[in-house]
Design a protein around this motif. Structure first.
Motif, short mmCIF file in Angstrom:
data_model
loop_
_atom_site.label_atom_id
_atom_site.label_comp_id
_atom_site.label_asym_id
_atom_site.label_seq_id
_atom_site.Cartn_x
_atom_site.Cartn_y
_atom_site.Cartn_z
N ASP A 318 0.83 -1.20 0.00
CA ASP A 318 0.00 0.00 0.00
C ASP A 318 0.87 1.25 0.00
O ASP A 318 1.95 1.30 0.59
N ALA A 319 0.37 2.28 -0.69
CA ALA A 319 1.07 3.57 -0.69
C ALA A 319 0.97 4.22 0.69
O ALA A 319 0.02 4.00 1.43
N GLY A 321 0.34 7.22 1.48
CA GLY A 321 -0.79 8.13 1.64
C GLY A 321 -2.10 7.42 1.89
O GLY A 321 -3.06 8.03 2.37
N ASP A 322 -2.19 6.11 1.56
CA ASP A 322 -3.44 5.37 1.76
C ASP A 322 -3.56 4.77 3.15
O ASP A 322 -4.62 4.25 3.51
N LEU A 323 -2.46 4.78 3.91
CA LEU A 323 -2.48 4.12 5.22
C LEU A 323 -3.15 5.01 6.25
O LEU A 323 -2.96 6.23 6.28
N LYS A 324 -3.93 4.39 7.10
CA LYS A 324 -4.61 5.09 8.19
C LYS A 324 -4.37 4.33 9.50
O LYS A 324 -4.14 3.11 9.49
N ALA A 325 -4.44 5.03 10.60
CA ALA A 325 -4.19 4.41 11.90
C ALA A 325 -5.22 3.33 12.18
O ALA A 325 -6.41 3.46 11.85
N ARG A 326 -4.78 2.26 12.81
CA ARG A 326 -5.66 1.15 13.15
C ARG A 326 -5.45 0.76 14.61
O ARG A 326 -4.39 1.06 15.20
N ALA A 489 1.49 1.12 21.55
CA ALA A 489 0.86 1.18 20.23
C ALA A 489 1.22 2.48 19.52
O ALA A 489 1.41 2.50 18.29
N GLU A 490 1.32 3.56 20.29
CA GLU A 490 1.69 4.84 19.68
C GLU A 490 3.12 4.80 19.15
O GLU A 490 3.42 5.36 18.10
N ILE A 491 4.00 4.11 19.87
CA ILE A 491 5.39 3.98 19.41
C ILE A 491 5.44 3.17 18.12
O ILE A 491 6.21 3.48 17.21
N LEU A 492 4.62 2.14 18.02
CA LEU A 492 4.64 1.27 16.83
C LEU A 492 4.08 1.96 15.60
O LEU A 492 4.39 1.56 14.47
N GLU A 493 3.23 2.97 15.77
CA GLU A 493 2.58 3.68 14.65
C GLU A 493 1.90 2.68 13.72
O GLU A 493 2.26 2.54 12.54
N LEU A 494 0.95 1.97 14.25
CA LEU A 494 0.25 0.92 13.50
C LEU A 494 -0.70 1.55 12.50
O LEU A 494 -1.55 2.37 12.86
N LYS A 495 -0.56 1.17 11.22
CA LYS A 495 -1.39 1.71 10.14
C LYS A 495 -1.78 0.59 9.18
O LYS A 495 -1.10 -0.42 9.08
N ALA A 496 -2.87 0.80 8.49
CA ALA A 496 -3.33 -0.14 7.46
C ALA A 496 -4.21 0.62 6.49
O ALA A 496 -4.75 1.69 6.80
N ASN A 497 -4.34 0.05 5.29
CA ASN A 497 -5.17 0.65 4.25
C ASN A 497 -6.55 0.01 4.30
O ASN A 497 -6.71 -1.16 3.94
N PRO A 498 -7.58 0.74 4.72
CA PRO A 498 -8.93 0.13 4.77
C PRO A 498 -9.62 0.07 3.42
O PRO A 498 -10.62 -0.65 3.28
N ASP A 499 -9.10 0.79 2.41
CA ASP A 499 -9.77 0.87 1.11
C ASP A 499 -9.12 -0.08 0.12
O ASP A 499 -8.60 0.33 -0.92
N ARG A 500 -9.14 -1.36 0.43
CA ARG A 500 -8.62 -2.39 -0.47
C ARG A 500 -9.31 -3.71 -0.15
O ARG A 500 -10.12 -3.79 0.78
N ALA A 501 -9.02 -4.72 -0.96
CA ALA A 501 -9.61 -6.03 -0.70
C ALA A 501 -9.11 -6.56 0.64
O ALA A 501 -7.94 -6.44 0.98
N ALA A 502 -10.02 -7.15 1.39
CA ALA A 502 -9.71 -7.55 2.76
C ALA A 502 -8.75 -8.74 2.78
O ALA A 502 -8.76 -9.60 1.90
#
Length: 827
Positions: A318-319, A321-326, A489-502
């Motif tokens: 994922d790019a 810019g597409d990643l969002k916090a999870r 969790a804040e240190i890890l900066e967990l992100k994922a793209n929700p707008d893609r195939a699951a």
């Protein structure tokens, strides 16, 4: 002789007589009626009496034969009347005979007319059929002549005669006019039917010579002649052939091969027959043969492997810019009975541990918790017993943070060490929660010192691993633990793209009788929506419904959200990866490929390939005693853990062999397999259905039920060792069906039951079964018959039951009543 009215009547000798009279009606109908004639007595005059009235010859002139008192004139009048009546009767008979003859002649005439009309109709049909055949034959001759003329016109001619072919359509005007009419009549035929008509020929069609008189235009006729001319010249005007890249697997059907080349199936079959292979379009050919066919048709071959079907599952990065916090995924690990589930209960403010047998977690649970600060956390509660090593391993694979729970009064234990190793192998950060700090024997420093031996250095020992002293009972330290998790969790900066195939992982899977296969899925990337088509391990399906950890239906699930997914075609393995694909065909193809690959792998692993292996296998089978068993569990993870525990039991002289393991209730087929192998059946949190129980009683197959894995493992160990001590055996004394549930004050929820088998006793133990799966085990709080408390209820009677410390009862559930007794074990 005179009548009462004074009139003279003609008397007839004798009494009444009867006769038949034939009546005639219109349309030739007749009827016979019976009439009765009454004869009157005739008085004969005495001799000499006629001399006064004159003589004469015959009866009239013979006085001796004339009635008394009758004159000659009267006698003559009477004779004339009789003769007139006879004449009238003769005329009527002749008239009736004439009428009957006329009617018979009319009937004969009508029959002749009908036969003549039928004969004429047959002759007309024969003429029409002969005419149609003649027309068809003439039309075929004209078509053949037209084809020959077109072929001759298409031949190369001298330059001086270039204009002659241009006059060929006008040179035969009758043929040009007849052609559209024939084309119109042939319009209703099927493709390439050899000129045969579709349907029956009617008389109207034969006489009119067409269907509605429709005709093709002259332009259509010219286009047809132009196509025939080009075909006769060798196809100089044909389109250029398209060369395609044909993907060729190890084996392919003939019809699919023709489809990929965009060629006619008949042409491909013909080419294979020319190569000496008599095949049909549904038969399969190998890759080498198919390659020859592809090259013969002028296409390019692209060899692919069967595993290429999985290429549709794209692992695209994922790019940014597409990643969002999870939300973070936190796995709680630790030794058995160190308070992992109780700690999670305190965080969730619920009571999960009450639903586990003996207070021991048997399954992986996935829950979402929202903290007071608004942060959403996803918790995975894994079992701590050694038999669930693989389940804890899967929990570490999908987790972001591991919370290691260690009891302050028990320090570091074997499963604690395993959890540390899993966390290190997964390369995830760890937070140590020192639980049970409220107990008098608690010693947190001893725990910290014990962790040092396994390279876990907490912050209080100048390390980097966070440690928090908590108490699940009092709730002390819980806020600090949640703050530590949020900080990590804040240190890890967990992100994922929700707008893609699951894409996600199966935490647990089970077969629910009411809902079918159900999988607990933790979504890792993308968003899983209702209606998505997915493949998970060797299974595939379509998301029919989703439920969150609270049991509520949801339409979609984003990253780090655990949901129960319904709509699978089979039960997947815990730990399988779920991927959403575009079509059902792709999902089915991938699942079938994975099933075949797994089958081949199992066959290769179970087969002895060398002579040494065959000899060793025969030697092992001869010397090693085996204890065969069948295992059925409520969820896939439990069955897998039991099988792994069974594999570790045994030595060089004895071993345990699991013939079959599965998920769901014990069925009749399981009993048949156990009887053939002489093996007992072990049910873990499941029960046998009624046909299976009957079959087990008839065939003498032993069924054992367990709700705690320790008991199952210990029993199998003792049975394999031959050290069978007395056991506490459960004797099932009755079953009851819940018909309805009532709310009773001071008691709670009371189940209105019908005792279907055996007897229900107040002092006996009870289990609550839902779809043949045990959901509660305990004792009865009350057993009532009408309004009276009773000690037992017989079969066929209704009663009210209430469970001790449990109220989740529903209509349709089954209550199992049992008593425990100590018996000598024989296996």
């Amino acid at each position: 002789m005179s009548d009462n009215d004074g009139k003279k009547t003609l008397g007839v000798r004798g009494g009444p007589r009867s006769g038949n009279v034939k009546q005639s009606f219109s349309h030739g109908r007749t009827k016979n009626v019976v009439v009765e004639t009454k004869r009157k007595r005739v008085v004969v005059p005495k001799q000499g009496a006629g001399s006064r009235s004159g003589g004469g010859s015959g009866p009239l002139g013979d006085p001796s034969r004339r009635p008394a008192g009758i004159t000659d004139a009267e006698m003559e009048r009477r004779l004339k009347a009789v003769q007139a009546a006879k004449a009238r009767e003769a005329d009527e008979a002749a008239q009736r005979a004439a009428e009957e003859k006329a009617r018979e002649q009319e009937r004969q005439r009508r029959r002749d007319e009908a036969e003549q009309k039928e004969r004429e109709q047959r002759e007309a049909e024969e003429k029409a059929r002969a005419k149609a055949e003649e027309e068809d034959r003439r039309r075929r001759e004209e078509e053949e002549n037209a084809k020959r003329a077109a072929a001759q016109a298409a031949q190369p001619a001298p330059a001086a005669d270039d204009a002659k072919p241009q006059r060929s359509p006008k040179a035969t005007p009758p043929r040009g006019r007849a052609q559209p009419e024939r084309d119109d009549r042939n319009r209703g035929r099927g493709r390439d039917d050899g000129g045969r008509r579709a349907g029956k020929l009617t008389l109207n069609q034969a006489l009119t010579g067409g269907e509605g008189g429709r005709q093709k235009s002259l332009a259509a006729m010219k286009r047809k002649q132009e196509r025939a001319r080009q075909k006769a010249m060798g196809g100089a005007q044909q389109r250029e052939k398209v060369v395609r890249d044909v993907q060729l697997p190890e084996a392919i059907q003939v019809g699919e091969l023709a489809n990929r080349m965009a060629e006619r199936v008949a042409d491909v079959v013909k080419s294979l027959m020319n190569m000496g292979m008599m095949v049909t379009q549904n038969q399969t050919v190998d890759a080498d043969t198919a390659e020859l066919i592809i090259e013969e048709f002028g296409h390019r071959v692209v060899r692919v492997s069967a595993s290429d079907v999985e290429d549709v599952i794209h692992r695209v990065e994922d790019a940014e810019g597409d990643l969002k916090a999870r939300p973070p995924v936190i796995t709680i690990m630790g030794h058995v009975d160190h308070g992992k589930t109780s700690l999670l209960d305190a965080i969730r403010k619920t009571k999960v541990v009450a639903g586990e047998a003996g207070g021991i977690t048997q399954h992986i649970g996935a829950y979402q918790v929202e903290t007071d600060g608004g942060a959403v956390l996803t918790f995975l509660d894994t079992p701590g017993h050694a038999a669930f090593t693989s389940m804890r391993s899967r929990g570490a694979q999908v987790t972001d943070i591991v919370v290691l729970v260690v009891a302050a009064d028990d320090s570091v234990m074997p499963q604690t060490i395993e959890a540390i190793n899993h966390a290190k192998a997964a390369n995830v950060p760890m937070i140590v929660a020192i639980n049970k700090c409220d107990r008098p024997a608690a010693d947190p420093d001893k725990v910290r010192a014990g962790l040092l031996q396994h390279e876990v250095i907490v912050e209080k020992m100048s390390g980097e691993v966070q440690d928090v002293e908590v108490s699940a009972v009092t709730g002390a330290g819980l806020d600090e633990l949640l703050e530590s998790i949020a900080l990590q969790a804040e240190i890890l900066e967990l992100k994922a793209n929700p707008d893609r195939a699951a894409e996600g992982a199966v935490i647990e899977a089970q077969l629910d009788v009411g809902r079918g296969p159900v999988a607990t899925v933790l979504v890792q990337r993308g968003t899983l929506r209702q209606g998505d088509i997915f493949v998970v391990g060797e299974q595939w399906g379509k998301v029919r419904a989703m439920e969150n950890d609270q049991g509520a239906r949801v339409k979609d699930a984003g990253p780090s959200v655990p949901v129960e997914v319904l709509g699978l075609n089979g039960t997947p393995e815990a730990g399988d990866v779920l991927n959403v694909v575009a079509t059902e065909a792709q999902a089915r193809e991938i699942a079938e490929y994975r099933q075949q690959a797994a089958k081949d792998q199992r066959a290769a692993a179970g087969a002895a390939t060398t002579l040494e292996q065959l000899m060793q296998k025969a030697k092992d089978d001869k010397e090693v005693s085996e204890l065969p068993i069948l295992v059925k569990a409520d969820v896939q993870g439990s069955a897998e853990a039991i099988v792994q525990a069974m594999e570790k039991i045994g030595n060089d002289e004895v071993r345990v062999r699991v013939l079959h393991s599965g998920v769901g209730a014990i069925t009749e087929s399981d009993i048949g397999l156990a009887e053939a192998s002489g093996a007992p059946v072990f049910g873990f949190n499941v029960r046998a259905n009624a046909p299976a129980r009957n079959a087990a009683n008839q065939k003498g197959v032993e069924i054992r039920y367990y709700s705690v894995i320790y008991d199952l493992v210990d029993d199998v160990k003792q049975a394999a060792s031959g050290l069978l001590s007395n056991e506490i055996r459960e004797n099932f004394i009755g079953y009851a069906q819940i018909k309805d549930v009532f709310k009773v004050s001071n008691v709670g929820r009371v189940a209105g039951c019908l005792v279907t088998e055996g007897i229900a006793r107040r002092s006996a133990g009870v289990r609550l079964l839902r779809d043949d799966v045990v959901i509660h085990e305990g004792t009865l709080k009350t057993l009532k018959r009408f309004k009276d408390e009773v000690s037992e209820v017989q079969s066929g009677q209704e009663c009210g039951m209430a469970f001790e410390n449990y109220e989740d009862v529903r209509a349709g559930d089954v209550i199992e009543i049992f008593e425990r007794q100590e018996v000598t074990r024989t296996l």
